[in-house]
Design a protein around this motif. Structure first.
Motif, PDB file in Angstrom:
ATOM      1  N   ALA A 201       0.843  -1.197   0.000  1.00 36.58           N
ATOM      2  CA  ALA A 201       0.000   0.000   0.000  1.00 36.58           C
ATOM      3  C   ALA A 201       0.871   1.237   0.000  1.00 36.58           C
ATOM      4  O   ALA A 201       1.938   1.260   0.615  1.00 36.58           O
ATOM      5  N   ARG A 203       0.486   4.955   1.165  1.00 36.32           N
ATOM      6  CA  ARG A 203      -0.480   5.711   1.967  1.00 36.32           C
ATOM      7  C   ARG A 203      -1.117   6.821   1.135  1.00 36.32           C
ATOM      8  O   ARG A 203      -0.419   7.629   0.524  1.00 36.32           O
ATOM      9  N   GLY A 206      -3.489   4.116  -2.453  1.00 38.14           N
ATOM     10  CA  GLY A 206      -4.021   2.792  -2.775  1.00 38.14           C
ATOM     11  C   GLY A 206      -2.922   1.811  -3.109  1.00 38.14           C
ATOM     12  O   GLY A 206      -1.733   2.081  -2.909  1.00 38.14           O
ATOM     13  N   PRO A 207      -3.302   0.634  -3.600  1.00 37.06           N
ATOM     14  CA  PRO A 207      -2.345  -0.454  -3.756  1.00 37.06           C
ATOM     15  C   PRO A 207      -1.345  -0.255  -4.906  1.00 37.06           C
ATOM     16  O   PRO A 207      -1.664   0.370  -5.914  1.00 37.06           O
ATOM     17  N   ARG A 231     -10.968  -9.013 -11.643  1.00 36.48           N
ATOM     18  CA  ARG A 231     -11.272  -7.678 -11.122  1.00 36.48           C
ATOM     19  C   ARG A 231     -10.633  -6.613 -12.018  1.00 36.48           C
ATOM     20  O   ARG A 231      -9.545  -6.799 -12.547  1.00 36.48           O
ATOM     21  N   ALA A 233      -9.421  -2.532 -12.783  1.00 34.96           N
ATOM     22  CA  ALA A 233      -8.880  -1.344 -12.130  1.00 34.96           C
ATOM     23  C   ALA A 233      -8.344  -0.400 -13.199  1.00 34.96           C
ATOM     24  O   ALA A 233      -8.444  -0.685 -14.396  1.00 34.96           O
ATOM     25  N   GLN A 259      -6.039   2.107  -9.168  1.00 38.38           N
ATOM     26  CA  GLN A 259      -7.214   2.790  -8.677  1.00 38.38           C
ATOM     27  C   GLN A 259      -8.401   1.849  -8.848  1.00 38.38           C
ATOM     28  O   GLN A 259      -8.556   1.261  -9.914  1.00 38.38           O
ATOM     29  N   LEU A 261      -9.170  -0.745  -6.618  1.00 30.74           N
ATOM     30  CA  LEU A 261      -8.996  -2.045  -5.972  1.00 30.74           C
ATOM     31  C   LEU A 261      -8.420  -1.848  -4.576  1.00 30.74           C
ATOM     32  O   LEU A 261      -7.766  -0.842  -4.290  1.00 30.74           O
ATOM     33  N   GLU A 262      -8.668  -2.842  -3.746  1.00 25.74           N
ATOM     34  CA  GLU A 262      -8.091  -2.843  -2.405  1.00 25.74           C
ATOM     35  C   GLU A 262      -6.902  -3.794  -2.403  1.00 25.74           C
ATOM     36  O   GLU A 262      -6.807  -4.690  -3.243  1.00 25.74           O
ATOM     37  N   ILE A 263      -6.024  -3.617  -1.442  1.00 22.37           N
ATOM     38  CA  ILE A 263      -4.887  -4.522  -1.261  1.00 22.37           C
ATOM     39  C   ILE A 263      -5.353  -5.975  -1.211  1.00 22.37           C
ATOM     40  O   ILE A 263      -4.749  -6.876  -1.792  1.00 22.37           O
ATOM     41  N   ALA A 264      -6.485  -6.200  -0.518  1.00 23.18           N
ATOM     42  CA  ALA A 264      -6.977  -7.567  -0.330  1.00 23.18           C
ATOM     43  C   ALA A 264      -7.418  -8.206  -1.645  1.00 23.18           C
ATOM     44  O   ALA A 264      -7.585  -9.422  -1.726  1.00 23.18           O
ATOM     45  N   ASP A 265      -7.630  -7.387  -2.682  1.00 22.85           N
ATOM     46  CA  ASP A 265      -8.050  -7.929  -3.975  1.00 22.85           C
ATOM     47  C   ASP A 265      -6.861  -8.445  -4.780  1.00 22.85           C
ATOM     48  O   ASP A 265      -7.040  -8.953  -5.887  1.00 22.85           O
TER      49      ASP A 265
END
Ligand SMILES: Nc1nc2c(ncn2[C@@H]2O[C@H](COP(=O)(O)OP(=O)(O)OP(=O)(O)O)[C@@H](O)[C@H]2O)c(=O)[nH]1
Ligand SMILES: [Mg+2]
Length: 650
Positions: A201, A203, A206-207, A231, A233, A259, A261-265
Motif C-alpha cells: 500500500a 499511503r 491505494g495499492p 477484477r 482497475a 485505482q 482495488l483494495e490490497i486484499a483484492d
C-alpha cells in the motif's frame, strides 16, 4: 514527457538480467558491487545475511547498455521465490563462489533456468580473493561440466571479487556483449502481462503492484484486469526502477499504482493485464521435460506448479504414454487443483515435488505451455498428440490453422482464437486472412472461421440432400433454405450454413431462387400420371373460370390426396398456367386476365368500384370475389380505399 524519456533512456525497453546460484555464493554482493544498490533491503535480510525477497536494481553496462537486474535468494527453502524472479528474465548471471564450486542450489537453479528456456548466460566465478588460480580453474571446470548438457553450455565465465573489485570490468564487458547480442527471451508482443511479485500500500494512493513486464506496454490511465479474479482497475501511476513515467515498456521492472482495488483484492501470483486479453485455466496441455533425476511417474504425478509468480498444487499426466520417464521429453496434461491460473501458450513452468532429491533439489521438471484450452479428448487419443506436435512448433500460422481445423463443423470465433493464442489482434487477423486466401480456412460471417475441408464436407452433404429430394419428388422445384440448413449437423452455426450455401451457389452447384434452393439446372419433371393429372386440372380450371373449387373439393373430384394436388397446383402456378389468390384458391390465368381487363375498364370509366359492382364483374359469389379483389390489389392493379377500390397510379 520528460519523465517518459527518462524511463525509456533508463533501459525501460531493454532486457532483464537475473542472478542465480547457491546460498551465500555472493549474488547480492555482486549486484551491490555492479550497481551501487544493495538488493537486500529488509531488516531480516540484514540480520540473517541472506536474501529472502527478490531484489531489484538497474545496471549500467556502459556504452548505453542498461539492463534491469533481479537478484534472487539462494536458500533451498526459497526456490519458489527464485523461480518467480527468474520467470521474467532474458539473461542469466550465474554466480559460483570459487572457493566452493558447484553446490546443490547451483544445480537446481541451473536446471530451473534451463527448463525456463533461458539460454544466455555469463558465469561469475566470485570470491576470487579467497582462492588461488588453481582453485579458480577447478571451479571453472566444475561449472563447465554442470552446464554441458544444457542450453547454457557456451556461457563464458569471468573470475571476479566483489570484495576487491577485481574482474568487475571484465564481468561488465561480458554482460554488455551478451546483452547486445541477445533478443529478448520473454514476449514483446501480445497483451501486456505483469506477473505480480509484490503488493503493498502507498499511503493515500491505494495499492501498488510490482513485477517484470512482458508482452505489451502499460500506460497511465489504462484500464486493467487482474487474473484470475477478473477484477478491473485503472492505472493511476507507473514507475520503472523508481522513476515515475507515463508508460512502461515490456522488459522493464515496473510498479503500478492501481485505482479501484483494495490490497486484499491482489496477491503475488496474480497477473495484471488488459481487460479481456486472456483468461485463466485449470487445465493445459504442455510440452514437458522430466529431469533425469526425477522419479518414474506412472499414471501421473502430483506436483507443485510454479509459473510466472504463481504457485499451485497440480497434477501432471503423460499424453500418449503410460508414465513420465526420467530424462524424457513428452506431452502432458496439466490439471491445477487449487484454482485457475493465468496462462498463455509459450509460457514456461516448473514442476516441483515435495521431497528434495540429489540431482536438482525438489525440481522434477518443467516445460512450455502449448494449449490453455485443451480439447475434451482422452489422453490416449493419437489425434491429441498429433495436434500438440503442431502447436509445439510455436508458429502462429500453424497454431491458428490447427485450432480452426479441430473446431470442425462448428468453426471458431475470432475472439476465442485471439485469447487462446495470446497473440495480438492485428497478427491474428492477418494470419487468418492469409490462411483464408490460401484456401485452407474459410471465413463465415465476419468473425467465425471454419476449416476448408469441413466446408467441403458440408457442401457434399447439402448436394446429397438436394439430390435425394429431386429423386424422391421430381415435381418439387427445390427445398426452402431453412429446411436445407436443417439438413446440416446440429453443431453447424447459422453463419457456417449460409457460407456453405453461398459457396455452392458461387460454384454453380446449386440455384437459389428466392427462398428455394435446387441442384443447378434441376427442372421439375412430370411422369405420365402427373402429366395426365395436370391436364385434367387445367381443363377443369378453364371450365371453372372465376369459380374454381377449393383444393379439398378438387382433390376429391380428381381422386388424389390434398398434398398431391397441392404439389400439382404449385407446379402449374410456377409454369404460369394457374394464378394463386389469397384464400387458398387457384384460378385459370386467362380468366384472371380477362377480369383484370374488365376491372380496369370500369375504373377508367367510373374512378372507383364497390363490392357490388365487383361481384357483377366476376359473375360469382363472395367466396371468390373477395379473394379476387385482394389478388388484383396484390398484382398492383387496384388499391383499396375504405370500402371501394381505385386504380393504382402507373
Ligand atoms: N571474500 C569475499 N567475500 C564475499 C564476496 N562476495 C560475497 N562475499 C561474502 O559472502 C557472503 C554472502 O554474500 P551474499 O552476497 O549475501 O550472498 P548471496 O549469494 O546473495 O546469498 P543468498 O542471497 O542468501 O543466496 C557475505 O558475507 C559476503 O560478504 C567476495 O567476492 N569475496
Ligand atoms: Mg543474496
Amino acid at each position: 514527457v520528460a519523465t517518459r524519456d527518462a524511463a525509456e533512456r533508463k533501459g525501460a525497453a531493454g532486457l532483464v538480467l537475473g542472478t542465480a546460484g547457491h546460498i551465500d555464493h555472493g549474488k547480492s554482493s555482486l549486484v551491490l558491487a555492479l550497481t551501487g544498490v544493495d538488493p537486500d533491503r529488509l531488516p531480516e535480510e540484514k540480520a540473517r545475511g541472506i536474501t529472502i525477497e527478490l531484489g531489484f536494481a538497474e545496471l549500467d553496462l556502459g556504452e548505453g547498455a542498461r539492463v534491469s537486474l533481479v537478484d534472487v535468494p539462494g536458500h533451498d527453502k526459497l526456490v519458489r521465490t527464485m523461480v518467480a524472479g527468474a520467470t521474467g528474465i532474458d539473461l542469466l548471471l550465474l554466480v559460483v563462489a570459487a572457493d566452493e564450486g558447484v553446490m546443490p542450489q547451483t544445480r537446481e537453479h541451473v536446471a530451473i533456468c534451463d527448463l525456463l528456456g533461458i539460454d544466455r548466460c555469463v558465469v561469475a566465478l566470485t570470491k576470487t580473493d579467497l582462492v588461488d588460480a588453481e582453485m579458480i580453474e577447478l571451479a571453472r571446470e566444475d561449472v563447465r561440466e554442470l552446464l554441458a548438457g544444457t542450453a547454457l553450455r557456451d556461457a563464458p565465465s569471468v573470475p571476479v571479487s566483489a570484495r576487491t573489485g577485481e574482474g568487475l570490468d571484465d564481468l561488465r564487458a561480458a554482460l554488455r556483449e551478451l546483452a547486445c547480442a541477445s533478443p529478448p527471451r520473454t514476449a514483446r508482443t501480445g497483451p501486456p502481462r505483469l506477473p505480480i511479485d509484490r503488493v503493498f500500500a502507498m499511503r493515500g494512493f491505494g495499492p501498488v503492484v510490482t513485477g517484470t513486464l512482458t508482452g505489451g506496454a502499460l500506460q497511465i490511465g489504462d484500464g486493467v484486469e487482474i487474473q484470475p479474479s477478473g477484477r478491473q482497475a485503472r492505472i493511476r501511476g507507473l514507475q520503472v526502477h523508481g522513476v515515475a513515467c507515463e508508460r512502461a515498456a515490456p522488459g522493464s521492472r515496473c510498479a503500478a499504482n492501481l485505482q479501484g482495488l483494495e490490497i486484499a483484492d491482489l496477491a503475488r501470483g496474480d497477473v495484471l493485464t488488459h481487460p479481456d486479453a486472456m483468461r485463466s485455466t485449470v487445465s493445459a496441455d504442455v510440452e514437458l521435460v522430466w529431469l533425469p533425476s526425477a522419479p518414474n511417474g506412472s499414471g501421473g504425478v502430483s506436483i507443485e506448479l510454479l509459473t510466472g509468480t504463481a504457485e499451485r498444487r497440480a497434477h501432471l499426466a503423460p499424453i500418449g504414454g503410460e508414465a513420465l520417464l526420467p530424462g524424457a521429453r513428452c506431452f502432458a496434461r496439466l490439471h491445477v487443483d487449487d484454482g485457475p491460473v493465468p496462462l498463455l501458450p509459450g509460457d514456461r513452468f516448473i514442476a516441483r515435488g515435495f521431497v528434495r532429491g540429489p540431482g536438482a533439489g525438489a525440481t522434477l521438471g518443467g516445460g512450455v505451455v502449448l494449449d490453455v484450452a485443451p480439447p475434451h479428448r482422452r489422453r490416449s487419443d493419437p489425434a491429441l498428440a498429433r495436434e500438440l506436435r503442431v502447436l509445439a512448433r510455436r508458429d502462429l500460422r500453424d497454431d491458428l490453422r490447427e485450432r480452426v481445423r479441430r473446431s470442425g463443423f462448428a468453426g471458431v470465433g475470432f475472439e476465442r482464437l485471439r485469447k487462446e493464442t495470446g497473440a495480438d489482434e492485428t497478427s491474428v487477423r492477418a494470419m487468418l486472412e492469409s490462411l483464408a486466401a490460401a484456401g485452407e480456412i474459410a471465413a463465415a460471417g465476419a468473425r467465425t472461421f471454419v476449416d476448408a475441408s469441413a466446408v467441403e464436407r458440408l457442401q457434399e452433404r447439402l448436394e446429397a440432400a438436394l439430390e435425394s429430394l429431386h429423386a424422391a419428388e421430381p415435381l418439387r422445384p427445390g427445398m426452402p433454405r431453412g429446411a436445407l440448413r436443417g439438413q446440416l449437423p446440429g453443431n453447424v452455426p447459422g453463419e457456417v450454413g449460409e457460407l456453405v450455401i453461398a459457396r455452392l451457389e458461387a460454384a454453380a452447384r446449386i440455384d437459389v431462387l428466392g427462398d428455394l434452393v435446387r441442384r443447378a439446372g434441376h427442372a421439375p419433371t412430370l411422369d405420365a400420371e402427373a402429366r395426365a393429372a395436370t391436364e385434367r386440372i387445367l381443363a377443369q380450371a378453364r371450365e371453372a373460370g372465376l369459380d374454381p373449387p377449393s383444393p379439398r373439393d378438387w382433390a376429391v373430384r380428381l381422386g388424389v390426396s390434398v398434398d398431391r394436388l397441392r404439389d400439382l397446383l404449385a407446379h402449374l402456378e410456377r409454369s404460369g398456367d394457374l394464378v394463386r389468390a389469397p384464400g387458398d384458391l387457384w384460378f385459370d390465368r386467362r380468366a384472371v386476365e380477362a377480369l383484370r381487363g374488365r376491372v380496369v375498364a370500369h375504373l377508367v370509366a367510373h374512378g372507383r368500384i364497390d363490392p357490388a359492382a365487383y361481384k357483377a364483374l366476376t359473375g360469382t359469389t363472395r367466396r371468390t370475389t373477395v379473394p379476387l379483389m385482394e389478388l388484383l390489389d396484390e398484382l398492383h392493379v387496384t388499391r383499396r380505399q375504405g370500402d371501394v377500390r381505385v386504380l393504382r397510379r402507373g
